[in-house]
Design a protein around this motif. Structure first.
Motif, PDB file in Angstrom:
ATOM      1  N   ILE C 252      -6.268  -3.573  -1.039  1.00 46.44           N
ATOM      2  CA  ILE C 252      -7.673  -3.274  -1.330  1.00 46.44           C
ATOM      3  C   ILE C 252      -8.528  -3.507  -0.090  1.00 46.44           C
ATOM      4  CG2 ILE C 252      -9.666  -3.963  -2.698  1.00 46.44           C
ATOM      5  CD1 ILE C 252      -7.754  -4.559  -4.989  1.00 46.44           C
ATOM      6  N   LEU C 253      -8.261  -4.621   0.593  1.00 50.88           N
ATOM      7  CA  LEU C 253      -9.035  -4.922   1.787  1.00 50.88           C
ATOM      8  C   LEU C 253      -8.792  -3.867   2.866  1.00 50.88           C
ATOM      9  CD1 LEU C 253     -10.945  -6.765   3.298  1.00 50.88           C
ATOM     10  CD2 LEU C 253      -9.021  -8.218   3.902  1.00 50.88           C
ATOM     11  N   SER C 254      -7.526  -3.478   3.056  1.00 50.64           N
ATOM     12  CA  SER C 254      -7.232  -2.436   4.044  1.00 50.64           C
ATOM     13  C   SER C 254      -7.967  -1.166   3.689  1.00 50.64           C
ATOM     14  CB  SER C 254      -5.730  -2.133   4.083  1.00 50.64           C
ATOM     15  OG  SER C 254      -5.002  -3.295   4.325  1.00 50.64           O
ATOM     16  N   SER C 255      -7.987  -0.840   2.393  1.00 47.29           N
ATOM     17  CA  SER C 255      -8.668   0.371   1.961  1.00 47.29           C
ATOM     18  C   SER C 255     -10.166   0.263   2.214  1.00 47.29           C
ATOM     19  CB  SER C 255      -8.373   0.604   0.481  1.00 47.29           C
ATOM     20  OG  SER C 255      -9.396   1.351  -0.102  1.00 47.29           O
ATOM     21  N   ASP C 256     -10.751  -0.902   1.941  1.00 42.53           N
ATOM     22  CA  ASP C 256     -12.168  -1.083   2.245  1.00 42.53           C
ATOM     23  C   ASP C 256     -12.424  -0.913   3.738  1.00 42.53           C
ATOM     24  OD1 ASP C 256     -12.889  -1.488  -0.354  1.00 42.53           O
ATOM     25  OD2 ASP C 256     -13.974  -3.354   0.006  1.00 42.53           O
ATOM     26  N   ARG C 257     -11.460  -1.324   4.545  1.00 39.76           N
ATOM     27  CA  ARG C 257     -11.649  -1.241   5.995  1.00 39.76           C
ATOM     28  C   ARG C 257     -11.348   0.146   6.540  1.00 39.76           C
ATOM     29  NH1 ARG C 257     -12.442  -5.952   8.967  1.00 39.76           N
ATOM     30  NH2 ARG C 257     -12.033  -4.672  10.791  1.00 39.76           N
ATOM     31  N   ILE C 258     -10.295   0.797   6.006  1.00 43.76           N
ATOM     32  CA  ILE C 258      -9.854   2.057   6.603  1.00 43.76           C
ATOM     33  C   ILE C 258     -10.402   3.266   5.842  1.00 43.76           C
ATOM     34  CG2 ILE C 258      -7.855   3.450   7.255  1.00 43.76           C
ATOM     35  CD1 ILE C 258      -6.285   0.804   7.487  1.00 43.76           C
ATOM     36  N   LEU C 259     -10.329   3.230   4.504  1.00 43.84           N
ATOM     37  CA  LEU C 259     -10.729   4.395   3.716  1.00 43.84           C
ATOM     38  C   LEU C 259     -12.191   4.345   3.291  1.00 43.84           C
ATOM     39  CD1 LEU C 259      -7.581   4.588   1.418  1.00 43.84           C
ATOM     40  CD2 LEU C 259      -8.017   5.864   3.509  1.00 43.84           C
ATOM     41  N   GLY C 260     -12.802   3.198   3.427  1.00 39.40           N
ATOM     42  CA  GLY C 260     -14.210   3.115   3.104  1.00 39.40           C
ATOM     43  C   GLY C 260     -14.535   2.865   1.642  1.00 39.40           C
ATOM     44  N   THR C 261     -13.568   2.396   0.853  1.00 34.64           N
ATOM     45  CA  THR C 261     -13.904   2.002  -0.514  1.00 34.64           C
ATOM     46  C   THR C 261     -14.812   0.785  -0.460  1.00 34.64           C
ATOM     47  OG1 THR C 261     -11.853   0.753  -0.557  1.00 34.64           O
ATOM     48  CG2 THR C 261     -11.834   2.900  -1.613  1.00 34.64           C
ATOM     49  N   THR C 262     -15.436   0.464  -1.593  1.00 36.85           N
ATOM     50  CA  THR C 262     -16.453  -0.593  -1.580  1.00 36.85           C
ATOM     51  C   THR C 262     -16.175  -1.678  -2.607  1.00 36.85           C
ATOM     52  OG1 THR C 262     -17.805   0.660  -3.122  1.00 36.85           O
ATOM     53  CG2 THR C 262     -18.240   0.996  -0.794  1.00 36.85           C
TER      54      THR C 262
END
Ligand SMILES: [Cu+2]
Ligand SMILES: [Cu+2]
Lengths: 86, 274, 831
Positions: C252-262
């Motif tokens: 989830i954290l990687s996604s917040d960092r790379i994909l821009g999820t919030t």
């Protein structure tokens, strides 16, 4: 073990239940009743798939316990965390 | 060990209220509860520690192999299936004893917790000065902003010494933890969440508030002044503040010599090594 | 508890799931291909190639120990940098950001890249010996775990060169960890490095659990396992579930960092609390994960060097078991200062205190074992004894933190720092003891005894000088370089202690290094009174460990002639001869290859959002990974499962299937944590105020139909395989492939539709949870399709007709993916 007929029946049941879930949403039952029914149907479907397609009903019971302990872990996290919200 | 004992004595020397005071009254501040409970834990912990560790060392010396009595009867053999070595009773007794100590301590701690969680005492009388003052504390990288009920905000907390102070703590960016060590008070500042705590200032002085959660480059320097004023003086000061006196982080609305810079400006002092 | 014992007729077991028994068609094209991918010979010790190719558990164990010690030096240097900074109460040595990076990386390295791997070096080496197994159940996966571990560590090191490493503490609290506040690519790299490490841990957990449950020597029931093995068994069970929760958090954290999820920053949801829940749900079991192996090693050393059996052995095991279970129900004691409610605080205070009591029992058990013994203060025992000594102090100071009121004030201060270093480094002390204890077994030589004792006293003195002053200076806030001036003296003492401790570590490493040449050679059992099986075989043990089949049936260890071994259950079938001459493989280049591929891929991913050089790196990494995975799948690698073994409680199924199920259990926790995050955020937001992302449920319903049908097809394929119908298998698998593709296309259309309505991953928290959770599921579908794609040509060759297990294993996975969808569908489309 190769019981094609049983597998087919289960397949049909799963199909029908999935349709029923969307239908239930369409009927304006109370929100809580709808949630209960829909999740209940999902659980039944999951048990059918796990029990017959993944053969958990015929495998040693210990394998089921392994699966259940994973499930229990996830549920503990979900419910305790949600409950802690003030 | 003697250091720990010294520390214990020193802690007792501080103004920990006697147990009877603690046991009465419903609501208590952390600065009443913490020193009291901490010293109890420290004394008991030191005692238990000394007893257990001394026993351990005693046993080590007493039963060390001296080269004369070489073999024990019935010593374990290579390849045997593991078995227990008996002495279960002794084990059960020790466990029960330690369980009693721990559970008693923790129950007492829980009882005290209820007092702290209860919030400031209910005010029954009319005098305005007894009503708690509520201040909102907002953590922001890297300063503490205080918002008073009248909308005035400042980077220095000024509070009166004659009534309880209720703090509602939140954050505008990342997680911080707000703490005033002098009043044994500490709680997390979490974005989109509110936490509360309270304290009862008793003398006019200036103390420091710190950040206790790593929050970025300025974390070490994220401190702020808490000025405890005479009640009447506070009321006079408070009456002349208004909501539009919102400070920018680099200047403080408060006029006094203690006015605090926003800590960001202080970061420049550090060498860059990594 | 009945002791099941099975005589497994299928002695040859494919390793890793997909590869099946070599076919009897040596001239087919496939066999040529497979031979090309196979490197079966194990080079000698001196050659570098041996260490790159080996899959032997003892070699891998040594690799783990050595690598962990290298990371110890890395983490230790960082610690000393901090201690130098803390010599003065003002920041004057490191920059503020440099200090934060040092603090964070020190914590991450010590907890993840040093402590557990160090312990698992011994677990790798010793556990198979103690249970009487020739190797782990899946030797190639074991090598894979090691190489993933090594490369994840290298990736972590690289993060320093990408604009700075992670600087938000080892707890990585959100939202400080998102790019708004920590934009460096290096921080993303750190998170991905940890993700890679978690993958290594998961592979390793599945392997150890299968091994320990199914490959114990006859007569070695669970309750009779040596304590070190017991501690590892429970550790690995905890790892399996705890690390799955961490994996969810990291993804989830990687996604917040790379994909821009919030997830962690969205308005109106308790995002930062979500992180603390996910992290500490992993984080508290992690405390025991790193400490249990040390405890087990301590128990072994106490028995050996007191010459007595452990007092209350049964209760010792029960205590560990209780702790392992309860460790999943205490995590919120790390959150007493957050906005969680009072009821839950009280509940978690009770469970926390409850979990401390079994430790009292274990401590007393160790102490009473010394009574009336003949204590021989060898170097290992000194370390074990010292470890227990400081652990007691760590335990007592921990009780302080369990009392909520005290925690309110002690949290975020050096009290916590001192406490957990007393506990964790006590574990390190025990493991250093374990290093001395097993050193003669690993190397065949004795360490230098005088230097050993000297290293202990320096270690013990340095330890206490370093950490005890921290208790006195407890009012120092954590992770600051700017502390009250009156505490300077204590911090200076601690710094001196830090250097002393560092020197002691170097002395230990030097001793082990020098003694490889200088040490006197030792017999198989240099310690009188050692009882466990590793001491009954030469030092170091031969490649396949035992001179015969180890058995405890007679009540103590015997080595039976393999061919004539018999049980009360009848005679044992001789292992079916495989295409090899019945011997096990011990070398494979593919674990290393896969790890390099993953490393390059993850390095690319770290900066892929910024474009540039990272895009080609990602592509190269992906390609490398695909090729090496194919090589792994095609390689013929044979492993014999023991014909007779204690297998409670998994006697009824074979190793491969158990491995799949154990993996699926961890995947349940992974998805559970994703769904849990969704429920938590939605509950925080207001359940009914939350709006469902898809505009109508019909595409989801169609996808449900598709997945159900594909599941049915896999079942039919299995039936066909069992009945020996080649075309049935091919048809079933091909239909599955097509349906899977249809599922993805349908999902793609739905997503593109949403993008057209300007709903992106970053739009709001509803969209974030929808895209990421169903996306993770979609990724599972893709992975399944890759496996099917690999299986179809093999099915055409008739590969699954006399051994349908690969089809069955794939089915288990595919049905699981189906089941997950059965819950995601109502949660994200209907409710
Ligand atoms: Cu901070
Ligand atoms: Cu914990």
């Amino acid at each position: 073990m190769a019981n094609t007929k049983l597998y087919t029946v289960i397949y049909v049941v799963l199909f029908v239940f999935a349709t029923a879930q969307v239908a239930i949403e369409g009927m304006s039952l109370g929100f809580e009743l709808a949630v209960g029914l829909i999740i209940g149907l999902s659980v039944v479907k999951a048990v059918l798939v796990a029990g017959y397609y993944q053969h958990l009903f015929t495998e040693p019971r210990s394998v089921t316990y392994v699966v259940l302990s994973g499930l229990l872990t996830a549920l503990a996290l979900t419910f305790a965390a949600s409950y802690s919200i003030t | 060990m003697s250091v720990l004992v010294g520390l214990t004595v020193q802690t007792f020397g501080t103004s920990a209220p006697p147990a009877t005071v603690i046991l009465q009254g419903q609501s208590r501040t952390m600065s009443e509860v913490f020193p009291h409970l901490f010293s109890i834990f420290l004394v008991l912990g030191t005692l238990v520690g000394i007893v257990v560790l001394s026993y351990m060392v005693y046993v080590a010396v007493r039963y060390r192999a001296d080269g004369e009595t070489d073999e024990l009867k019935d010593s374990p053999q290579l390849g045997e299936l593991p078995e227990g070595g008996g002495d279960g009773r002794k084990l059960a007794v020790s466990l029960t004893l330690s369980a009693i100590i721990v559970i008693a301590l923790i129950s007492y701690a829980w009882f005290l917790l209820m007092g702290v969680e209860g919030g400031p005492p209910e005010v029954s009388g009319e005098p305005n000065s007894d009503k708690p003052l509520s201040v909102t504390v907002v953590g922001e990288q890297f300063a503490w902003k205080y918002i008073y009920p009248n909308g005035n905000s400042s980077y220095t907390l000024r509070v009166p010494d004659d009534r309880p102070i209720e703090l509602t703590i939140t954050s505008s960016d990342v997680m911080h933890t707000y703490g005033i060590p002098k009043y044994d008070l500490k709680t997390d500042a979490i974005p989109a969440q509110n936490t509360t705590t309270w304290f009862n200032p008793d003398e006019t002085e200036t103390v420091e508030a710190n950040c206790y959660e790593l929050c970025g480059t300025g974390h070490s320097e994220m401190t702020s002044e808490v000025i405890i004023m005479d009640g009447a003086e506070f009321d006079r000061w408070y009456a002349q503040t208004t909501s539009d006196a919102t400070p920018t982080p680099n200047e403080s609305t408060t006029e006094g010599a203690h006015a605090m810079d926003h800590p960001q400006s202080r970061l420049a002092h550090n060498h860059v090594l990594v | 508890m009945s002791d099941d014992r099975s005589t497994d007729e299928s002695a040859v077991q494919p390793d890793g799931g997909h590869a099946s028994r070599p076919l009897a068609e040596p001239t087919s094209k496939q066999s040529t291909l497979r031979r090309f991918f196979t490197r079966d010979d194990l080079p000698p010790y001196g050659a570098l190639r041996r260490w790159l190719l080996t899959t032997n558990h003892k070699d891998v164990g040594v690799l783990y120990v050595v690598t962990a010690l290298l990371f110890l030096v890395f983490g230790g240097v960082l610690a000393l940098l901090m201690r130098i900074e803390l010599l003065t109460p003002v920041g004057d040595f490191l920059s503020a950001d440099g200090y934060n990076q040092t603090v964070s990386t020190h914590g991450l390295i010590m907890v993840f890249w040093f402590l557990s791997p160090f312990a698992f070096g011994f677990a790798n080496y010793i556990v198979p010996l103690q249970i009487g197994a020739k190797d782990l159940a899946f030797p190639r996966l074991n090598a894979l775990s090691y190489w993933l571990y090594l490369f994840s560590g290298i990736l972590l090191g690289l993060s320093f060169f990408q604009g700075g490493s992670f600087s938000g503490g080892w707890t990585m609290y959100a939202p400080l960890s998102v790019p708004n506040y920590m934009p460096q690519i290096g921080s993303t790299t750190t998170i991905l490095a940890l993700t890679l490490f978690v993958i290594s841990v998961t592979v390793s957990s599945v392997n150890f659990l299968t091994t320990m449950h199914r490959m114990r020597a006859p007569g070695l029931t669970l309750r009779r396992m040596p304590l070190f093995t017991w501690s590892i068994l429970l550790t690995v069970w905890m790892m399996l579930f705890a690390f799955a929760a961490l994996l969810a958090a990291l993804l989830i954290l990687s996604s917040d960092r790379i994909l821009g999820t919030t997830y962690f920053t969205a308005e109106g949801t308790p995002g930062s609390l979500l992180w603390t829940h996910l992290f500490w749900f992993f984080g508290h079991p992690e405390v025991y994960i790193v400490f249990f192996p040390a405890l087990g090693a301590m128990a072994e050393m106490f028995q050996t060097f007191t010459g007595r059996r452990l007092v209350g052995r049964k209760w010792f095991i029960v205590s560990m078991l209780l702790v392992a279970l309860q460790s999943f129900l205490v995590w919120m004691h790390h959150m007493f200062l957050t906005s969680i409610n009072l009821q839950i605080k009280t509940l978690f205070m009770i469970t926390t205190i409850g979990i401390s009591l079994p430790f009292d029992l274990m401590v007393f058990s160790l102490i009473y074992t010394m009574v009336k013994g003949r204590l021989r203060f060898t170097t290992p025992f000194l370390f074990a004894f010292g470890s227990l000594f400081v652990f007691i102090i760590g335990g007592i100071t921990g009780v302080f933190l369990g009392a909520v009121v005290l925690d309110y004030q002690l949290r975020g201060t050096y009290w916590v720092v001192a406490h957990f270093h007393y506990v964790m480094v006590s574990g390190v002390m025990a493991l250093v003891g374990a290093l001395y204890y097993w050193y003669p077994k690993l190397t065949g030589r004795m360490y230098n005894r005088r230097l050993g004792k000297l290293s202990f006293w320096l270690f013990f003195a340095g330890f206490n000088l370093l950490y005890f002053p921290m208790f006195i200076a407890w009012e120092t806030p954590r992770r600051v370089f700017d502390y009250p001036a009156e505490l300077t003296g204590f911090h200076q003492l601690a710094t001196v202690g830090g250097f002393l401790l560092g020197f002691a570590f170097l002395l230990v490493i030097w001793n082990c290094y020098r003694s490889l040449w200088d040490g006197e050679t030792v017999s198989s059992n240099p310690w009188a009174h050692a009882t466990t099986a590793e001491w009954a075989i030469p030092s170091p043990p031969p490649l396949e460990n035992f001179p015969g089949m180890p058995s405890y049936e007679s009540g103590s260890l015997d080595f039976l002639d393999r061919e004539t071994a018999s049980t009360d259950g009848g005679t044992v079938t001789k292992p079916t001869p495989s295409s090899h001459d019945g011997h096990d493989s011990h070398a494979s280049p593919w674990p290393l290859g896969i790890s390099i591929g993953s490393f390059v891929l993850f390095l690319g991913l770290s900066g892929v959002a910024t474009g540039g050089i990272y895009v080609p790196i990602t592509i190269v990494g992906g390609g490398l990974l695909a090729v090496t995975l194919l090589g792994f799948g095609l390689e013929s690698f044979s492993v014999t499962e023991p014909a007779v073994a204690e297998r409670w409680p998994f006697a009824g199924i074979e190793n491969g299937k158990l491995g799949v199920w154990i993996f699926l259990a961890s995947d349940i926790v992974l998805f559970g944590a994703f769904v849990g995050s969704y429920v938590f955020l939605r509950a925080g937001y207001g359940w009914e105020a939350w709006k469902i992302v898809p505009h109508n449920p019909i595409p989801g319903l169609i996808n449900t139909y598709i997945l159900l049908t594909s599941s049915f097809c896999v079942v039919l394929a299995l039936v066909a395989a069992q009945k020996g119908r080649r075309w049935g298998v091919v048809a079933g698998l091909t239909t599955t492939l097509l349906l899977g593709i249809a599922f993805l296309i349908n999902k793609g259309i739905e997503w593109i539709e949403l993008f057209h309505h300007n709903i992106w991953l970053s739009t709001d928290v509803q969209a974030s949870t929808f895209f990421l959770t169903t996306g993770l599921h979609g990724l599972h579908v893709v992975l399944g399709l890759v496996i099917v794609l690999y299986m179809i040509p093999r099915a055409l060759n008739g590969a699954y007709l006399d051994d349908e297990r690969p089809v069955e294993y794939f089915g288990l996975y595919w049905h699981f993916v189906d089941i997950v969808w059965l819950f995601l569908f109502p949660l994200f489309y209907i409710l």
